[in-house]
Design a protein around this motif. Structure first.
Motif, PDB file in Angstrom:
ATOM      1  N   ASN A 126      23.262  43.226  41.997  1.00  0.00           N
ATOM      2  CA  ASN A 126      22.600  41.966  41.658  1.00  0.00           C
ATOM      3  C   ASN A 126      23.375  40.744  42.123  1.00  0.00           C
ATOM      4  N   GLY A 127      24.398  40.936  42.952  1.00  0.00           N
ATOM      5  CA  GLY A 127      25.168  39.820  43.487  1.00  0.00           C
ATOM      6  C   GLY A 127      26.106  39.171  42.488  1.00  0.00           C
ATOM      7  N   ILE A 128      26.558  39.952  41.510  1.00  0.00           N
ATOM      8  CA  ILE A 128      27.439  39.422  40.465  1.00  0.00           C
ATOM      9  C   ILE A 128      28.753  40.191  40.494  1.00  0.00           C
ATOM     10  N   LYS A 129      29.867  39.460  40.475  1.00  0.00           N
ATOM     11  CA  LYS A 129      31.176  40.094  40.386  1.00  0.00           C
ATOM     12  C   LYS A 129      31.451  40.393  38.917  1.00  0.00           C
ATOM     13  N   VAL A 130      31.787  41.644  38.623  1.00  0.00           N
ATOM     14  CA  VAL A 130      32.002  42.069  37.244  1.00  0.00           C
ATOM     15  C   VAL A 130      33.462  42.476  37.041  1.00  0.00           C
ATOM     16  N   ILE A 131      34.067  41.960  35.977  1.00  0.00           N
ATOM     17  CA  ILE A 131      35.427  42.324  35.593  1.00  0.00           C
ATOM     18  C   ILE A 131      35.361  42.843  34.157  1.00  0.00           C
ATOM     19  N   VAL A 132      35.965  44.004  33.917  1.00  0.00           N
ATOM     20  CA  VAL A 132      35.963  44.599  32.581  1.00  0.00           C
ATOM     21  C   VAL A 132      37.406  44.777  32.127  1.00  0.00           C
ATOM     22  N   HIS A 133      37.744  44.147  31.000  1.00  0.00           N
ATOM     23  CA  HIS A 133      39.061  44.305  30.380  1.00  0.00           C
ATOM     24  C   HIS A 133      38.894  45.106  29.101  1.00  0.00           C
ATOM     25  N   MET A 134      39.819  46.024  28.857  1.00  0.00           N
ATOM     26  CA  MET A 134      39.815  46.809  27.627  1.00  0.00           C
ATOM     27  C   MET A 134      41.152  46.589  26.946  1.00  0.00           C
ATOM     28  N   LEU A 135      41.128  46.010  25.755  1.00  0.00           N
ATOM     29  CA  LEU A 135      42.374  45.698  25.084  1.00  0.00           C
ATOM     30  C   LEU A 135      42.226  45.804  23.571  1.00  0.00           C
ATOM     31  N   SER A 136      43.376  45.847  22.912  1.00  0.00           N
ATOM     32  CA  SER A 136      43.392  45.956  21.456  1.00  0.00           C
ATOM     33  C   SER A 136      43.255  44.567  20.826  1.00  0.00           C
ATOM     34  N   HIS A 137      43.007  44.546  19.536  1.00  0.00           N
ATOM     35  CA  HIS A 137      42.902  43.272  18.819  1.00  0.00           C
ATOM     36  C   HIS A 137      44.214  42.493  18.910  1.00  0.00           C
ATOM     37  N   GLU A 138      45.334  43.209  18.855  1.00  0.00           N
ATOM     38  CA  GLU A 138      46.642  42.558  18.946  1.00  0.00           C
ATOM     39  C   GLU A 138      46.831  41.893  20.313  1.00  0.00           C
TER      40      GLU A 138
END
Length: 93
Positions: A75-87
């Protein structure tokens, strides 16, 4: 919000709920660029759940990110996914 971004958000929520042991503490934040050509997802989880979703040698996280990026590119969108803890999220804030 772009319809593709909403679909990717739903996908990430579905996947996260399948892997985590504490779904009530899972949080998904979405930030779109002003131009609408990029979006960043921050999946914030319990510390033990972060390890589960990252997987052995990061293979699970890599697969999740790859599918999200592919959907965005379609769809022409750059996607970044971060996975992190609440801390970690609190430290970055």
């Amino acid at each position: 919000m772009h319809p593709a971004v909403e679909q990717i958000r739903q996908y990430l929520q579905l996947i996260a709920l399948q892997f985590v042991q504490h779904p009530e503490q899972a949080e998904l934040r979405v930030a779109e660029s002003p131009q609408g050509d990029a979006v960043r997802f921050r999946l914030i989880l319990e510390k033990t759940d972060v390890a589960r979703i990252i997987g052995r040698n990061g293979m699970t996280a890599s697969a999740i990110r790859s599918l999200a990026k592919a959907a965005g590119e379609k769809n022409g969108i750059k996607v970044i996914v971060h996975m992190l803890s609440h801390e970690e999220a609190a430290e970055q804030a």
